[in-house]
Each structure stands twice: as C-alpha cells, then as structure tokens.
Design an enzyme around this catalytic site. Structure first.
Site: not given
Length: 360
Positions: A175, A28-30
C-alpha cells in the site's frame, strides 16, 4: 486466557500525510487484514480492526502460532495472502466464509501468512507504555526463531530507503509506507502513526449511480457514481465508485444526471448484472455484498457518455482497491478513450525480496 493485555483491543491507527516525515521508523504498509494476535498457551485469538474475532477463518495460522510464537504474547500485525506475483487481497476476502468446510478448503488452497510489526505484551509484561524503539527490539527477539508463515516486517530509520520502498514495493501490491515515532507508545484506536499512500488520477466513464441511503421521493440524493474503463476487448469494465459528496452536491447531481438516464429500449453495457453467471471472471455492480447480504447494491444505469477524472490509490486486479475521489468532469475526453492503458504500471517486485520466505 489471562494476559497483561486482554482482548478485545482496537489497533493503533495512522493518519495520512502527503510525504514521508523525517526522524521516524519506517516500514512497508501491508495490504491485508489488520490483526491483533493473543496467545496464552493453546488458546489463540485473532482480533480484527473492528475488535471482532477472526480466529475461525484462519485455522492454519492458529496452528502456526501455537508452534512458532512464545507461550504468552500479544502481537499486532497483518494477515495477508502472498503469491509469487505479490499480495492477493481478493483471495484474502474469500477467506471470510460462514461454512467451516469452505474455510478448511481455502486454508489449504490459499494459506495465509501473518506479518508482525508490533509487540503489545510478552509473558506478564505489558509493553504498550514503552516507546516503539523498545517494542521493536523486543519483537525482533521474540520472533528470532519463528518460521513460516509467521514473519517480521522489515524496518529502517533511513528515509532514503523508505522513499525507495515507497516506489519499489508497490509492484508487489503493497500500500505504501508507514512511519512510526521512535518514542511513541502504543495507543489503541488513536491515529498516532503516519501513512503515506500512492495517489494517482484516471479518466473514467460514468456508467450509473446509486441513490444515497437518505434519499427520498421528496428529496432525492445521489449516493455514488459508478465508474468504468474499457478493456482490451472493448468491453466497459466496472472499476469502482466515487461517493464523497456534500448533501448540496448530491441534490445537484440528481438534475445534472437526469439527461443521461436510459430511455425505453436503451441498452446498457452492464444490463446483464442480474445474471449470476455474468459475474464470473469480472466485477459488475448490482450483486449482493458478501460483507452485508442486506445491503442494496442496485443502481440506476446511465448512457456511458460522460467522462470524469478521479483520484485513486492503486489497483487490485481490474478495480480500484479503495474508494476513488472525484476531481472534475472531463468533457474534452471521449468515453472510448478511457482505457486501462492510461493507468500507470508500477515496477514488479518480489515479496521474497522484502521478507525472505514470503510469496514463494
């Protein structure tokens, strides 16, 4: 502090691609503050993306890292504030405050978490020249016994899972997805990873503009256009700006927008921006930037009569999270039709389902 990788270090970066590439490690894109953590015994330093220290702003994380991390290590990750409804970036921004008393209070009221996703050094060993597959395995071992608020980001090599994450995790305010080559080394300040982010369009009301920083009386140039959407109460809410124009287009916009400029006695939906109380509970243009108190955020109000289509990634509260991009004028749309109802609503998703123990 004496580590095999010493501060400051510029984080490894990602370049945008339209689709998730095959044959990589996905995570995941934090949506938080990028942070490289340096720990050598009791010494802990939190380095930001621009290589400036953030240590003083997150005392609760410093204490947690002393308790949960190995004695000597360097980790790459993201500082976030997690709630039961997802990540709260606006609360995270408030943590950057000059007053220690305020920092200490916010550390209790809105405590932060650290999401680790790479290992740069452990004990006397520099891991930056090792492939990501080895760094990830070592990172998992390093954080095997770590507790809250230190977390390990999930990863997968299954592209179907990555595509599901891309759709589902937006509901927790993430994101998008990051793809990392399994054989890639850690390269500071190089765009060797890939990021896949959500892109949508919205029709917004043009409500004003700001002059470009190079604008002069002899050569006026428009810097950015201010965007609005009507909320349920019928008020025009400031939602963001577009500003990526060529110098030629900036000059053309001066004449193009001239007929929309207010005349004497004309009212504007954001005329109250100079009243500090008006900023409570909403986002209005014209206030002092909390990141740069000397930055001029004044604007030229326009009659809210034109509509433009913009591309945006996702929302943060009532605003576009990042800079929007101009697509086209929509003279076929009325300003009153530009409401929040047109925006796509992502599925809700609990942070605890992504990282157990994160977000309540």
């Amino acid at each position: 502090m004496k580590l095999p990788v010493m501060p400051p270090v510029a984080p490894m970066l990602a370049k945008s691609v339209p689709t998730i590439p095959p044959g990589a490690s996905y995570e995941p894109k934090w949506d938080g503050f990028r942070c490289i953590v340096f720990r050598d015994g009791d010494e802990v330093e939190l380095g930001s993306r621009n290589e400036r220290p953030m240590t003083r702003y997150f005392p609760e994380l410093v204490e947690a890292m002393r308790a949960e991390l190995p004695e000597r290590c360097v980790l790459d990750g993201e500082i976030v504030i997690a709630t039961d409804t997802g990540l709260d970036f606006e609360a995270l921004q408030q943590r950057i405050h000059p007053a220690k008393s305020r920092v200490d209070l916010l550390a209790q009221q809105t405590p932060a978490s650290f999401i680790a996703f790479d290992l740069l050094a452990l004990d006397d060993e520099d891991y930056t020249r090792r492939p990501f597959s080895e760094r990830r395995a070592a990172l998992e071992g390093t954080l095997a016994s770590a507790g809250t608020p230190i977390h390990l980001t999930p990863t997968t090599t299954d592209i179907d899972v990555a595509n599901r994450w891309f759709v589902e995790l937006e509901g927790a305010h993430l994101d998008g997805v990051i793809a990392k080559p399994l054989d890639g080394t850690y390269q500071p300040d190089k765009r060797v990873m890939f990021k896949i982010k959500h892109v949508r369009t919205a029709d917004c009301v043009l409500a004003g503009f700001r002059w470009h920083k190079t604008s002069t009386d002899e050569q006026p140039l428009v810097g950015s256009l201010l965007l609005g959407l009507y909320n349920d109460d019928g008020a025009l809410q400031h939602v963001g700006v577009v500003g990526a124009f060529t110098a030629k287009r900036r000059a053309e916009l001066v004449d193009e927008l001239e007929p929309l400029r207010l005349g004497d006695g004309d009212e504007h939906p954001w005329s109250q921006w100079s009243d500090a109380a008006a900023h409570e509970g909403q986002r209005l243009p014209g206030s002092v930037s909390r990141w740069n108190a000397t930055k001029d955020l004044s604007f030229v109000p326009l009659r809210p009569e034109r509509v433009l289509e913009v591309k945006y990634e996702h929302m943060e509260g009532t605003r576009f999270r990042h800079l929007a991009h101009f697509v086209r004028w929509r003279d076929d749309r009325t300003p009153e039709s530009c409401t929040y109802e047109q925006l796509e609503q992502p599925l809700t998703y609990a942070l605890d389902d992504i990282v157990p123990g994160l977000g309540g």
